[in-house]
Design an enzyme around this catalytic site. Structure first.
Site, PDB file in Angstrom:
ATOM      1  N   CYS A 118     -23.075 -69.954 -36.712  1.00 29.10           N
ATOM      2  CA  CYS A 118     -22.344 -71.094 -36.129  1.00 29.10           C
ATOM      3  C   CYS A 118     -23.173 -72.364 -36.073  1.00 29.10           C
ATOM      4  O   CYS A 118     -22.632 -73.460 -35.875  1.00 29.10           O
ATOM      5  CB  CYS A 118     -21.856 -70.745 -34.734  1.00 29.10           C
ATOM      6  SG  CYS A 118     -20.897 -69.246 -34.725  1.00 29.10           S
ATOM      7  N   HIS A 258     -20.251 -76.558 -30.526  1.00 27.48           N
ATOM      8  CA  HIS A 258     -19.653 -75.459 -31.280  1.00 27.48           C
ATOM      9  C   HIS A 258     -18.485 -74.907 -30.470  1.00 27.48           C
ATOM     10  O   HIS A 258     -18.568 -74.773 -29.249  1.00 27.48           O
ATOM     11  CB  HIS A 258     -20.690 -74.363 -31.546  1.00 27.48           C
ATOM     12  CG  HIS A 258     -20.071 -73.151 -32.176  1.00 27.48           C
ATOM     13  ND1 HIS A 258     -19.272 -73.239 -33.296  1.00 27.48           N
ATOM     14  CD2 HIS A 258     -20.094 -71.840 -31.825  1.00 27.48           C
ATOM     15  CE1 HIS A 258     -18.849 -72.030 -33.611  1.00 27.48           C
ATOM     16  NE2 HIS A 258     -19.331 -71.172 -32.739  1.00 27.48           N
ATOM     17  N   ASN A 288     -12.798 -69.995 -33.227  1.00 28.12           N
ATOM     18  CA  ASN A 288     -14.194 -70.142 -33.659  1.00 28.12           C
ATOM     19  C   ASN A 288     -14.259 -69.991 -35.184  1.00 28.12           C
ATOM     20  O   ASN A 288     -13.931 -68.932 -35.717  1.00 28.12           O
ATOM     21  CB  ASN A 288     -15.034 -69.059 -32.955  1.00 28.12           C
ATOM     22  CG  ASN A 288     -16.497 -69.089 -33.359  1.00 28.12           C
ATOM     23  OD1 ASN A 288     -16.894 -69.786 -34.290  1.00 28.12           O
ATOM     24  ND2 ASN A 288     -17.314 -68.309 -32.668  1.00 28.12           N
TER      25      ASN A 288
END
Ligand code: ACO
Length: 332
Positions: A118, A258, A288
């Site tokens: 990520c 994020h 996500n």
């Protein structure tokens, strides 16, 4: 930590994004696993995510790249470097950057992939900064593209509700001192590798009947443990990089964190004393998307007019590895 006095700055001159058309809602997930719309919304903030039909990472990445290049008024043949952050490449090799190079016609570009989960897009920006700011290349196309649906266990309710597919891209060129990229902080800790892992398919555990039977080609995650570490690290990252640039939390115009969990984002914002207006959130629409999350969020924030000339923007990412990264951009 980069010593940014040694390299010139870079600035972002074009942004693009590509999201698959198909929407998977929480209600759809209720029909797939033992979960509820209410549980997913309350625990994660996610309402829906985009899932590909047949596309793969280079297809979304190429589309986002072409949009970014158009906005930058740079022709594909003039691109000198392509860096793609992804943990779901088209193939183990060639790199996804190679496929994107071919698809968009960037025949003069050097090409590589970056694997930093990520935090991949921030890591890729760091590489672009050192290579373009260091004078090795005149420009770089930086892409985050993920098809997380391809490594999601659709029978595991603790993970399948979280992830989605998408891609974001940006074009960077050299910038004047004290503008564009002001500072960056990157880090990691391999001691926590098992908290978030795709166990099989690499040289440690090559694909075999048993690995497929044991569902080891899917994401395994200890969400609870990660949650606590994510909040602490993301706060530390943002604070360290702001301090390095001689800035205070209150100087920050927009934090682009994020998008792993709305509760993580809210906890980070609270500890940094930020208002809702100072924090960009789009997790409710996309879930996500690993390296694509910050790339898409940056593009969307710009498209929505949330970023203006002179604004101080901070990208703040954290992911499997563990890895983390933060950067400060003074928008030009
Ligand atoms: N629906 C209903 N119940 C569920 C679901 C679901 N989808 N998933 C888990 N539960 C249950 C659990 O079984 C558990 O039940 P029990 O108490 O009877 O055992 C209960 O809900 C609580 O489970 P927790 O795991 O403690 O739930 P939590 O509040 O921690 O939320 C979540 C889980 C959303 C995964 C959260 O921990 C999280 O977001 N973690 C961080 C993820 C992250 O930051 N990842 C890093 C980046 S990702 C990357 O790098 C690719």
């Amino acid at each position: 930590m980069y010593s940014h006095s040694k390299v010139d700055s870079i600035k972002i001159v074009g942004l693009g994004k590509c999201l698959p058309k198909r929407i998977l809602t929480n209600l759809d997930l209720e029909k797939m696993v033992d979960t509820s719309e209410d549980w997913i919304t309350t625990r994660t903030g996610i309402k829906e995510r985009r899932i590909v039909d047949k596309e793969y990472a280079s297809i979304l990445g190429s589309d986002a790249s072409l949009k970014a290049l158009k906005r930058a008024s740079i022709k594909p043949k003039d691109v000198e470097l392509i860096i793609v952050a992804t943990i779901t490449p088209d193939t183990q090799f060639p790199s996804t950057a190679c496929y994107i190079q071919k698809d968009i016609g960037a025949k003069n570009a050097a090409v590589l992939d970056v694997s930093a989960a990520c935090a991949g897009f921030v890591y890729a920006l760091g590489l672009a900064w050192s290579l373009v700011g260091g004078g090795f290349y005149k420009n770089a196309l930086v892409v985050g593209s993920e098809i997380l649906s391809s490594i999601t266990d659709w029978k595991d309710r603790s993970t399948c509700i979280l992830f989605g597919d998408g891609a974001g891209a940006c074009v960077v060129v050299p910038a004047k001192p004290s503008s564009g990229m002001l500072g960056m902080y990157l880090g990691g800790d391999g001691n926590f590798a098992d908290l978030l892992i795709l166990p099989a398919g690499g040289s440690r555990l090559p694909a075999a009947n048993q690995t497929v039977k044991k569902r080891l080609h899917y994401i395994k995650m200890q969400g609870n443990e990660l949650f606590k570490i994510a909040v602490r690290i993301m706060v530390e990252c943002a604070q360290k990089v702001l301090k390095k640039c001689g800035l205070k939390n209150s100087d920050l115009d927009l934090l682009i964190p994020h998008q792993a969990n709305l509760r993580i984002i809210n906890a980070v914002a609270k500890r940094l004393n930020l208002t809702q207006e100072q924090v960009f959130v789009n997790i409710h629409k996309y879930g996500n998307m690993s390296s694509a999350s910050t790339a898409v969020a940056l593009c969307e924030a710009y498209e929505q007019g949330r970023i203006k000339k002179g604004d101080i923007v901070v990208l703040d990412a954290f992911g499997g590895g563990l890895v983390w990264g933060s950067c400060v951009i003074k928008w030009t």
